[in-house]
Design an enzyme around this catalytic site. Structure first.
Site, short mmCIF file in Angstrom:
data_model
loop_
_atom_site.label_atom_id
_atom_site.label_comp_id
_atom_site.label_asym_id
_atom_site.label_seq_id
_atom_site.Cartn_x
_atom_site.Cartn_y
_atom_site.Cartn_z
N HIS A 93 0.84 -1.20 0.00
CA HIS A 93 0.00 0.00 0.00
C HIS A 93 0.87 1.25 0.00
O HIS A 93 1.82 1.36 0.79
CB HIS A 93 -0.93 0.04 1.21
CG HIS A 93 -1.76 1.29 1.26
ND1 HIS A 93 -2.77 1.54 0.36
CD2 HIS A 93 -1.69 2.39 2.06
CE1 HIS A 93 -3.30 2.72 0.61
NE2 HIS A 93 -2.66 3.27 1.64
N SER A 94 0.56 2.20 -0.88
CA SER A 94 1.27 3.47 -0.99
C SER A 94 2.75 3.20 -1.24
O SER A 94 3.10 2.56 -2.24
CB SER A 94 1.02 4.29 0.28
OG SER A 94 1.41 5.63 0.11
N MET A 95 3.66 3.66 -0.39
CA MET A 95 5.07 3.34 -0.58
C MET A 95 5.26 1.84 -0.73
O MET A 95 6.10 1.37 -1.53
CB MET A 95 5.90 3.83 0.60
CG MET A 95 7.38 3.46 0.52
SD MET A 95 8.30 3.71 2.06
CE MET A 95 7.65 2.39 3.08
#
Length: 253
Positions: A93-95
């Site tokens: 998720h995200s990074m």
């Protein structure tokens, strides 16, 4: 299996159960392996959730932080390839989505492609990052941006002592994302499932289909209600169901 055998990257009991699939889970910026602790009990028993613990957080708090995607994947590749029995998949998720993608590329180059890549809350990595950079921002500006993303309790953002403790980790992780440059390479033979929130300030949902340009196996995009942390809260059960259905539908190679 001892922590030494996993290098601290994974839980010490990885691979000791009877699950048929491994799902390595990469946390968001500022997060740690504990973000996926409850998934271990709530996903299908056929899937073993393996949270990835980056240096400098939680059980690895005293270790030096890494500040580039290349450094993280280089350090992780050996333990990951040693423990990634087939079939396995990567979630981030995200990074974490960025790191999971780069790990998928590196594993594919070693002849060990994952069965599927799940990317949540991140634009296609070969496209420019349109989010304003925070390198050089003040701590207050950092806190304000975190508030825009959601997912960080207000009582934490308003606690100077806690923020002083967390700020080095946050800055290191934002540096990973902001300094990342996609290198030209062939698409990977790994199907990709993408999740994003309609109101996510960090993602242009109109561009998410372009994840498909990074794979020869197609990309499936799920636009969810909510913002940057759309994969948790009211949508979490549905996300877990998609994860299970996608992975359990993978034929073993």
């Amino acid at each position: 299996m001892t922590e030494g055998a996993t290098g601290g990257w994974f839980p010490s009991d990885i691979g000791t159960g009877s699950a048929e699939y491994l799902l390595f889970c990469f946390p968001h910026g500022g997060g740690g392996a504990s973000a996926f602790r409850h998934w271990k009990a709530e996903l299908s028993p056929r899937i073993e959730v393996v949270p990835v613990q980056l240096p400098g957080r939680e059980s690895r708090f005293t270790e030096p932080l890494l500040t580039s995607a290349e450094a993280v994947v280089t350090a992780l590749l050996k333990p990951l390839s040693a423990h990634a029995r087939e079939p396995f998949a990567l979630f981030g998720h995200s990074m974490g989505a960025l790191l999971a993608y780069e790990a998928a590329v590196a594993l594919t180059e070693q002849g060990l492609p994952p069965a599927r890549l799940f990317a949540s809350g991140h634009h296609p990595p070969h496209l420019p990052n349109a989010t304003p950079a925070l390198r050089g921002a003040t701590d207050q500006e950092f806190a304000e941006r975190l508030a825009d993303f959601g997912g960080t309790p207000a009582e934490l953002l308003d606690n100077p002592v806690m923020m002083d403790c967390l700020m080095p980790r946050l800055r290191a992780d934002f540096e990973i994302c902001e300094t990342y440059r996609h290198s030209q390479r062939s698409p990977i033979p790994v199907p990709i499932t993408v999740f994003a929130g309609r109101e996510d300030p960090a993602v242009d949902v109109s561009e998410l289909g372009r994840w498909g340009e990074l794979t020869t196996e197609g990309a499936e995009v799920h636009i969810l209600d909510g913002g940057h942390f759309c994969h948790v809260g009211p949508n979490e059960a549905g996300v877990r169901e998609i994860l299970a259905e996608s992975l359990e539908g993978t034929s073993q190679r």
